[in-house]
Write an enzyme that holds these catalytic residues in place. Structure first.
Site, PDB file in Angstrom:
ATOM      1  N   LYS A  54       0.844  -1.203   0.000  1.00  0.00           N
ATOM      2  CA  LYS A  54       0.000   0.000   0.000  1.00  0.00           C
ATOM      3  C   LYS A  54       0.878   1.251   0.000  1.00  0.00           C
ATOM      4  O   LYS A  54       0.683   2.163  -0.779  1.00  0.00           O
ATOM      5  CB  LYS A  54      -0.925  -0.043   1.216  1.00  0.00           C
ATOM      6  CG  LYS A  54      -1.848   1.153   1.332  1.00  0.00           C
ATOM      7  CD  LYS A  54      -2.833   0.987   2.472  1.00  0.00           C
ATOM      8  CE  LYS A  54      -3.578   2.296   2.685  1.00  0.00           C
ATOM      9  NZ  LYS A  54      -4.520   2.239   3.802  1.00  0.00           N
ATOM     10  N   GLU A  77      10.312  -4.795   4.602  1.00  0.00           N
ATOM     11  CA  GLU A  77      10.390  -6.182   4.128  1.00  0.00           C
ATOM     12  C   GLU A  77      10.141  -6.252   2.623  1.00  0.00           C
ATOM     13  O   GLU A  77      10.868  -6.922   1.882  1.00  0.00           O
ATOM     14  CB  GLU A  77       9.345  -7.049   4.845  1.00  0.00           C
ATOM     15  CG  GLU A  77       9.581  -7.236   6.333  1.00  0.00           C
ATOM     16  CD  GLU A  77       8.913  -6.171   7.198  1.00  0.00           C
ATOM     17  OE1 GLU A  77       8.671  -5.043   6.697  1.00  0.00           O
ATOM     18  OE2 GLU A  77       8.644  -6.460   8.370  1.00  0.00           O
ATOM     19  N   GLY A 135      -5.015  -1.843   4.918  1.00  0.00           N
ATOM     20  CA  GLY A 135      -4.194  -2.954   4.441  1.00  0.00           C
ATOM     21  C   GLY A 135      -4.857  -4.306   4.644  1.00  0.00           C
ATOM     22  O   GLY A 135      -4.931  -5.141   3.739  1.00  0.00           O
ATOM     23  N   ARG A 136      -5.383  -4.525   5.850  1.00  0.00           N
ATOM     24  CA  ARG A 136      -5.969  -5.842   6.152  1.00  0.00           C
ATOM     25  C   ARG A 136      -7.370  -6.010   5.560  1.00  0.00           C
ATOM     26  O   ARG A 136      -8.009  -7.039   5.761  1.00  0.00           O
ATOM     27  CB  ARG A 136      -5.948  -6.085   7.662  1.00  0.00           C
ATOM     28  CG  ARG A 136      -6.603  -4.996   8.488  1.00  0.00           C
ATOM     29  CD  ARG A 136      -6.241  -5.114   9.969  1.00  0.00           C
ATOM     30  NE  ARG A 136      -6.737  -3.985  10.750  1.00  0.00           N
ATOM     31  CZ  ARG A 136      -6.075  -2.850  10.931  1.00  0.00           C
ATOM     32  NH1 ARG A 136      -4.903  -2.670  10.363  1.00  0.00           N
ATOM     33  NH2 ARG A 136      -6.596  -1.879  11.658  1.00  0.00           N
ATOM     34  N   GLU A 160      -4.987  -6.815  14.734  1.00  0.00           N
ATOM     35  CA  GLU A 160      -4.476  -5.501  14.333  1.00  0.00           C
ATOM     36  C   GLU A 160      -5.611  -4.473  14.381  1.00  0.00           C
ATOM     37  O   GLU A 160      -5.373  -3.286  14.581  1.00  0.00           O
ATOM     38  CB  GLU A 160      -3.852  -5.558  12.923  1.00  0.00           C
ATOM     39  CG  GLU A 160      -2.866  -4.424  12.671  1.00  0.00           C
ATOM     40  CD  GLU A 160      -2.089  -4.546  11.365  1.00  0.00           C
ATOM     41  OE1 GLU A 160      -2.678  -4.304  10.293  1.00  0.00           O
ATOM     42  OE2 GLU A 160      -0.888  -4.856  11.403  1.00  0.00           O
ATOM     43  N   HIS A 166      -4.616 -33.242  16.889  1.00  0.00           N
ATOM     44  CA  HIS A 166      -3.456 -34.047  17.297  1.00  0.00           C
ATOM     45  C   HIS A 166      -2.346 -33.167  17.848  1.00  0.00           C
ATOM     46  O   HIS A 166      -1.196 -33.588  17.936  1.00  0.00           O
ATOM     47  CB  HIS A 166      -2.956 -34.875  16.115  1.00  0.00           C
ATOM     48  CG  HIS A 166      -4.002 -35.841  15.662  1.00  0.00           C
ATOM     49  ND1 HIS A 166      -4.146 -37.108  16.180  1.00  0.00           N
ATOM     50  CD2 HIS A 166      -5.024 -35.692  14.768  1.00  0.00           C
ATOM     51  CE1 HIS A 166      -5.181 -37.713  15.607  1.00  0.00           C
ATOM     52  NE2 HIS A 166      -5.728 -36.869  14.752  1.00  0.00           N
ATOM     53  N   LYS A 190       9.077  -0.626  14.369  1.00  0.00           N
ATOM     54  CA  LYS A 190       9.678  -0.224  13.091  1.00  0.00           C
ATOM     55  C   LYS A 190      10.719   0.873  13.326  1.00  0.00           C
ATOM     56  O   LYS A 190      11.816   0.842  12.774  1.00  0.00           O
ATOM     57  CB  LYS A 190       8.607   0.329  12.138  1.00  0.00           C
ATOM     58  CG  LYS A 190       7.691  -0.709  11.521  1.00  0.00           C
ATOM     59  CD  LYS A 190       6.751  -0.027  10.524  1.00  0.00           C
ATOM     60  CE  LYS A 190       5.614  -0.932  10.085  1.00  0.00           C
ATOM     61  NZ  LYS A 190       4.595  -0.273   9.280  1.00  0.00           N
TER      62      LYS A 190
END
Ligand code: F6P
Length: 542
Positions: free
Chosen positions: A198, A204, A255-256, A341, A372, A511
């Site tokens: 965005k 990253e 963003g999400r 978030e 399991h 950050k």
């Protein structure tokens, strides 16, 4: 819009009283014994999704009071403000209009802009899918958080609908161990890189984009314009990186909440234009349900209110999601960002510290794998953790090009899968008394241990709540509806708590400190650092 604080409402006080009188000691087994109609009464239907909410620790009064709470907190008005495009993300002064991304042409704000990009995006996706002409065999999405988790979750979910000749890869982590094995499989002549960010500033993604560009050039790739495409609100920053083929979106898409925008390009490439439009249509159908259904039968509202009931009155601090469909293996990870978030905040929209708890921890794995691993704790641990099962009635592997005999076997496996799903929610609720355990044979148990001690180990408290969401099939449409359901459910609990669910200031401090630490790795300078960070820096350097 200022809303009354939930803990200062009449309904909240009534819920506290109701919890003390009927909630704390609520027993699901007794509730079912008392009311033969409980399953029907607590079933809620929404587009593409049916929800059985009957195995939850609530009754008619709880639900009525929770709806009153929603009304007192101004939930319908807040929802309408979001859908209208009011700037409800107050800390960033932005509207919140992911719903506009899936609205039919001409029915929501910014429709012309949305449909112009959508048409272009889907035409481009079709070009890539025409592999005989495009020559692409591999598509690599480089992005993180909301620019990764959505497509990374949805592409495997809809694998049965995907182009068989295109392999989709996802790279997100700044850790080079993420991109290195992907690059090793690729041929620069047949690979398309999507750089999805965005902001186009995320550390990253920028680092991985540089690595991909370096690899492309070093391995003989020549046509960056054809092999790199950017998806961003910051077209200028993409151009600076040499990426001129771009699809935009807007600051009113969080963003999400961006899978419906051009961030969905990997999914559009996988399932095609028609499939992607179906995906949007499923989400839009859920939007309409959320906007129009009465609060009592509105599924996102009911789920969001149940979350408030569990978090603030029962004090449950986490919720486990168990999708009984391997295609939904990344769904819990997707939901973690969506919910935590959005609602992992300790001040309300007006900056006042909360006196009550907010976002639960959301976690899970697909069934039956989770059974399991950690289901032991869900059944017998000391914490009560509501579980959300997602069951899909029909399979998608009947669409796969496998021999008939194998497909028949897989159909049998599906029945086993569904039986496991139901058995788990049943076991959580019913439990097993020590007296029952005493009367049972336990062939693998110690023959020398006291029988009563053994029975104590083999008993289950039961009364553990769960919801079960049922889809007819996992299709583009139903997946769209399911995701939109969760988006709105998070909106509901956030609205009751008075949260701005659309900012994420909590990610900033790490950050900033990372930027300050980075040069210290080169210099070793530890001046001004706390002793632990200085000690770790010394160990990790070089
Ligand atoms: O982690 C914070 C965050 O801003 C998320 O909200 C977002 O989805 C992610 O980083 C990626 O951001 P971008 O799409 O700008 O690269």
């Amino acid at each position: 819009m200022s809303m009354p604080r939930c803990d200062q409402t009449i309904a909240w006080t009534a819920l506290q009283g109701h919890f003390e009188a009927h909630g704390r000691g609520f027993d699901l087994r007794e509730a079912f014994a008392r009311d033969a109609g409980r399953f029907d009464a607590f079933g809620v239907s929404a587009p593409e999704v049916y929800a059985d909410l009957s195995k939850n620790r609530w009754d008619d009064t709880t639900r009525r009071l929770l709806v009153e709470l929603a009304e007192e907190c101004g939930l319908p008005a807040h929802r309408d403000a979001m859908l209208r495009g009011d700037p409800i993300n107050t800390t960033e002064g932005r509207a919140v209009l992911h719903t506009a991304l899936r609205a039919p042409r001409g029915t929501a704000p910014f429709s012309d802009d949305v449909h112009e990009v959508l048409d272009r995006l889907l035409a481009y996706a079709e070009e890539v899918r025409a592999v005989d002409r495009s020559g692409f065999t591999d598509v690599v999405n480089i992005g993180i958080g909301g620019s990764d988790l959505g497509p990374q979750m949805a592409v495997p979910a809809l694998q049965a609908y995907s182009h068989p000749g295109l392999k989709l890869h996802f790279v997100s982590n700044v850790d080079g161990h993420d991109i290195a094995p992907v690059l090793q499989q690729l041929n620069p002549a047949t690979t398309l890189f999507i750089i999805a960010s965005k902001t186009f500033t995320t550390q990253e993604t920028m680092a991985n984009a540089q690595a991909a560009l370096a690899w492309f050039k070093a391995t003989g790739g020549t046509d960056i314009a054809r092999h790199f495409v950017g998806v961003t609100t910051n077209i200028a920053a993409a151009a600076q990186l040499g990426i001129h083929q771009t699809f935009g979106f807007w600051d009113w898409v969080g963003g999400r909440y961006s899978l419906w925008s051009a961030i969905g390009l990997p999914l559009a490439i996988a399932i095609g234009a028609e499939g992607f439009r179906e995906f949007l249509a499923g989400a839009h159908a859920m939007d309409q349900h959320f906007a129009q259904a009465p609060l009592e039968s509105n599924l996102p509202v009911q789920l969001g209110l149940l979350d408030v009931w569990y978090r603030n009155f029962h004090g449950f601090s986490s919720r486990s999601v168990a999708p009984y469909h391997q295609g939904l293996k990344r769904f819990p990870a997707y939901l973690q960002q969506l919910e935590m978030e959005s609602n992992g905040k300790c001040v309300d929209a007006e900056g006042r510290r909360f006196a009550y708890a907010t976002s639960p921890v959301v976690w899970g794995e697909p069934g039956t794998n989770g059974q399991h691993a950690y289901f032991q704790m869900l059944h017998q641990g000391t914490d009560v953790i509501p579980v959300e099962f997602i069951a899909v009635k029909t399979t998608s592997h009947d669409r796969s090009p496998l021999p008939d005999t194998v497909r028949a076997g897989l159909a049998d496996q599906h029945v086993k899968l569904l039986a496991n799903c139901l058995a788990q929610s049943q076991a959580l609720m019913l439990g097993k008394t020590a007296a029952d355990a005493l009367n049972e044979k336990a062939p693998t148990a110690s023959a020398t241990l006291d029988r009563q001690v053994l029975a104590n180990h083999r008993s289950f408290p039961g009364n553990r709540p769960s919801s079960t969401l049922v889809l007819e099939a996992l299709t583009p449409r139903s997946l769209g509806a399911l995701i939109a359901l969760y988006e709105h459910r998070v909106f509901v609990s956030g609205a009751i708590w008075g949260i701005n669910s659309f900012d994420q200031w909590g990610v900033e401090l790490g950050k900033a400190l990372c930027s300050q630490l980075l040069p210290r790795f080169a210099t070793g300078e530890a001046e001004g650092l706390d002793a632990s960070t200085a000690g770790l820096l010394a160990r990790l350097r070089g």
